[in-house]
Write an enzyme that holds these catalytic residues in place. Sequence first.
Site, mmCIF file in Angstrom:
data_model
loop_
_atom_site.group_PDB
_atom_site.id
_atom_site.type_symbol
_atom_site.label_atom_id
_atom_site.label_comp_id
_atom_site.label_asym_id
_atom_site.label_seq_id
_atom_site.Cartn_x
_atom_site.Cartn_y
_atom_site.Cartn_z
ATOM 1 N N GLY A 40 0.792 -1.240 0.000
ATOM 2 C CA GLY A 40 0.000 0.000 0.000
ATOM 3 C C GLY A 40 0.817 1.278 0.000
ATOM 4 N N GLY A 116 14.332 -3.875 -3.557
ATOM 5 C CA GLY A 116 14.575 -4.189 -4.965
ATOM 6 C C GLY A 116 15.657 -3.305 -5.549
ATOM 7 C CB SER A 142 7.788 11.096 -2.717
ATOM 8 O OG SER A 142 6.547 10.952 -2.055
ATOM 9 N N GLY A 179 1.348 23.951 3.127
ATOM 10 C CA GLY A 179 0.805 23.132 2.030
ATOM 11 C C GLY A 179 -0.257 22.173 2.543
ATOM 12 C CG LEU A 183 -2.611 24.122 5.414
ATOM 13 C CD1 LEU A 183 -3.231 24.834 4.226
ATOM 14 C CD2 LEU A 183 -2.474 25.089 6.590
ATOM 15 C CD GLU A 200 4.284 28.711 2.555
ATOM 16 O OE1 GLU A 200 3.991 27.546 2.870
ATOM 17 O OE2 GLU A 200 5.126 28.986 1.660
ATOM 18 N N GLY A 269 7.238 19.814 1.886
ATOM 19 C CA GLY A 269 7.100 19.151 0.583
ATOM 20 C C GLY A 269 7.696 17.765 0.598
ATOM 21 C CG HIS A 442 -33.973 21.153 -4.501
ATOM 22 N ND1 HIS A 442 -33.122 22.205 -4.216
ATOM 23 C CD2 HIS A 442 -35.057 21.278 -3.689
ATOM 24 C CE1 HIS A 442 -33.685 22.960 -3.277
ATOM 25 N NE2 HIS A 442 -34.855 22.419 -2.935
HETATM 26 C C1 LIG Z 1 0.528 12.539 5.222
HETATM 27 C C2 LIG Z 1 0.209 12.349 3.766
HETATM 28 C C3 LIG Z 1 -1.093 12.465 3.323
HETATM 29 C C4 LIG Z 1 -1.397 12.277 1.990
HETATM 30 N N1 LIG Z 1 -2.693 12.401 1.602
HETATM 31 C C5 LIG Z 1 -3.023 12.222 0.301
HETATM 32 C C6 LIG Z 1 -4.371 12.303 -0.119
HETATM 33 O O1 LIG Z 1 -5.282 12.533 0.676
HETATM 34 N N2 LIG Z 1 -4.645 12.109 -1.425
HETATM 35 C C7 LIG Z 1 -3.658 11.857 -2.349
HETATM 36 O O2 LIG Z 1 -3.964 11.701 -3.527
HETATM 37 N N3 LIG Z 1 -2.375 11.777 -1.971
HETATM 38 C C8 LIG Z 1 -2.029 11.943 -0.676
HETATM 39 N N4 LIG Z 1 -0.718 11.829 -0.293
HETATM 40 C C9 LIG Z 1 0.287 11.538 -1.330
HETATM 41 C C10 LIG Z 1 0.290 10.048 -1.688
HETATM 42 O O3 LIG Z 1 0.547 9.301 -0.527
HETATM 43 C C11 LIG Z 1 1.338 9.778 -2.750
HETATM 44 O O4 LIG Z 1 1.125 10.618 -3.855
HETATM 45 C C12 LIG Z 1 1.263 8.328 -3.217
HETATM 46 O O5 LIG Z 1 1.453 7.442 -2.143
HETATM 47 C C13 LIG Z 1 2.330 8.061 -4.298
HETATM 48 O O6 LIG Z 1 2.231 6.744 -4.702
HETATM 49 P P1 LIG Z 1 3.483 5.968 -5.286
HETATM 50 O O7 LIG Z 1 2.961 4.616 -5.653
HETATM 51 O O8 LIG Z 1 4.151 6.770 -6.326
HETATM 52 O O9 LIG Z 1 4.534 5.857 -4.089
HETATM 53 P P2 LIG Z 1 4.432 5.432 -2.557
HETATM 54 O O10 LIG Z 1 3.041 5.360 -2.080
HETATM 55 O O11 LIG Z 1 5.376 6.299 -1.839
HETATM 56 O O12 LIG Z 1 4.968 3.942 -2.551
HETATM 57 C C14 LIG Z 1 6.271 3.623 -2.867
HETATM 58 C C15 LIG Z 1 6.600 2.299 -2.222
HETATM 59 O O13 LIG Z 1 7.834 1.835 -2.776
HETATM 60 C C16 LIG Z 1 8.573 1.182 -1.769
HETATM 61 N N5 LIG Z 1 9.969 1.184 -2.215
HETATM 62 C C17 LIG Z 1 10.743 2.246 -2.543
HETATM 63 N N6 LIG Z 1 11.945 1.844 -2.984
HETATM 64 C C18 LIG Z 1 11.934 0.492 -2.924
HETATM 65 C C19 LIG Z 1 12.878 -0.501 -3.249
HETATM 66 N N7 LIG Z 1 14.057 -0.180 -3.757
HETATM 67 N N8 LIG Z 1 12.530 -1.781 -3.055
HETATM 68 C C20 LIG Z 1 11.314 -2.128 -2.551
HETATM 69 N N9 LIG Z 1 10.375 -1.239 -2.241
HETATM 70 C C21 LIG Z 1 10.677 0.061 -2.431
HETATM 71 C C22 LIG Z 1 8.323 2.030 -0.538
HETATM 72 O O14 LIG Z 1 8.573 1.280 0.631
HETATM 73 C C23 LIG Z 1 6.851 2.393 -0.721
HETATM 74 O O15 LIG Z 1 6.024 1.483 -0.042
HETATM 75 C C24 LIG Z 1 -0.375 11.980 1.053
HETATM 76 C C25 LIG Z 1 0.935 11.842 1.481
HETATM 77 C C26 LIG Z 1 1.240 12.017 2.823
HETATM 78 C C27 LIG Z 1 2.651 11.861 3.272
#
Ligand SMILES: Cc1cc2nc3c(=O)[nH]c(=O)nc-3n(C[C@H](O)[C@H](O)[C@H](O)COP(=O)(O)OP(=O)(O)OC[C@H]3O[C@@H](n4cnc5c(N)ncnc54)[C@H](O)[C@@H]3O)c2cc1C
Length: 464
Positions: A40, A116, A142, A179, A183, A200, A269, A442
């Site tokens: 996840g 990986g 990220s 950001g 918030l 900010e 960020g 409505h």
């Molecule tokens: C507090 C918070 C609240 C947020 N709320 C929202 C929201 O309400 N709505 C929204 O759209 N976005 C939200 N976001 C942003 C959202 O979480 C990210 O945009 C999203 O998770 C990005 O998905 P991703 O699959 O690119 O990466 P990620 O979800 O970051 O998943 C990457 C995965 O890769 C794994 N990984 C990395 N490198 C390796 C490796 N070499 N080998 C094995 N595994 C690895 C990591 O362990 C991680 O589990 C929020 C973020 C935060 C921090």
Amino acid sequence: MSESFDLIVIGAGPGGYVCAIRAAQLGMKVACVEKRATLGGTCLNIGCIPSKALLQSSENYEELVHKFADHGITAEGVKFDLARMQARKGEVVGANVKGVEFLFKKNKVTWLKGHGKIVSAGKVEVEGQVYETKNIVIASGSESVPLKGVEVDEKQIVTSTGALELEKVPGHLVVIGGGVIGLELGSVWRRLGAEVTVIEFLDRITPGIDGETGKMFERVLTKQGFKFKLKTKVTGAEKTEKGVTLTVEPAAGGTPEKIEADVVLLAIGRRPYVEGLGLDAAGVALDEKGRIKTGHSFETNVLGIYAIGDVITGPMLAHKAEEEGVAVAEILAGQHGHVNYFAIPGVVYTWPEVATVGFSEEEVKAAGVEYKAGKFPFTANGRARAMGDTDGFVKIIADKKTDKILGAAIIGPDAGTMIAELALAIEFGASAEDVARTSHAHPSLNEAVKEAALLVANGAALHI
Ligand SMILES: Cc1cc2nc3c(=O)[nH]c(=O)nc-3n(C[C@H](O)[C@H](O)[C@H](O)COP(=O)(O)OP(=O)(O)OC[C@H]3O[C@@H](n4cnc5c(N)ncnc54)[C@H](O)[C@@H]3O)c2cc1C
């Protein structure tokens, strides 16, 4: 020799796990590498889902304490149990991550547990085993951006991860960064009793969001008790017995000042996470911001290696990562997957919520497009009045000549749900008149969308 696959996805966040499932549905033999103990990614474990669980609990409490009296409901001796709130958050996260594990089993996606590393195109090493694969999709996500002089310990100086785990409500929470994440989490702790100050660097919060909407948002949050120190930078943080002493000064330079905090949330960020992926050896190029460079089909500069989600350009949003996951899986299956970046909504899950899609008024202006805008306030919407939630408005921007919707911003109750209608309108290339002529139930909050569309299409709404 280890098992071989058609596709190995690195990272099981919303980009990676969705890509793996879609690719499996399209007939590929797929593995997904994840080093975290649960699937996840950031979103389900330490991002979207736990933050929304705490936002909901804290909003329920705030409603009971401050909003119910107006409805003639008195609740005396209302208390909250933070340990239970946190435990509930854990249960919500647990159910979600287990759900992804179930989906992997259902779709026959192999979870390769561990870190990986790309050995070369076609080869991924996980915990000492090398797996062969036709294609690799990097979805490594990220991490929080650090700030010089502000050392995170996830106890007194926390990132969003620590802010989701606090065991006690801080007396004074100072959030560095106005950001979305700062918030939202600031709202959680303010509702539970913390004094919250947001520092900010820029002259406004939520940069990038439609200016008028951002200003109203700041006013509403101020009314709720948030304190904002704009055009201010943090230059240092010193831990004391009681908490943290922050040193701040005007963004443009000037006399420094000290601020005492119990807890500091660093939320300036996020940046792409590529540590230990072996990108150098594999020859995968990054851009000037450290993101993996990709082309139109999410391909990197190395044949057979693709990248999606937070680790590439574009808004760092879970649903953006998911759309890219689906698109790249379809491309690999020989189909024509694509993402319409223009129709990706962005939501701030405070109360009221703030939601946008398409271009902001500033962007349209800067592009020199002739446009018309319509804005309808929730004070004139019957459902919002019945709810007692009248702060905010719906704003729609359309091309002056063609009436085609170019963008929308909503600040108000359930804005994050309402924006879906306008995202769909943009996806279908709808005009403001199309939305205005669509029957809306409505009384519903969405009638404010129809009325804003009427203002754009006809120059006049019916209820204002
Ligand atoms: C507090 C918070 C609240 C947020 N709320 C929202 C929201 O309400 N709505 C929204 O759209 N976005 C939200 N976001 C942003 C959202 O979480 C990210 O945009 C999203 O998770 C990005 O998905 P991703 O699959 O690119 O990466 P990620 O979800 O970051 O998943 C990457 C995965 O890769 C794994 N990984 C990395 N490198 C390796 C490796 N070499 N080998 C094995 N595994 C690895 C990591 O362990 C991680 O589990 C929020 C973020 C935060 C921090």
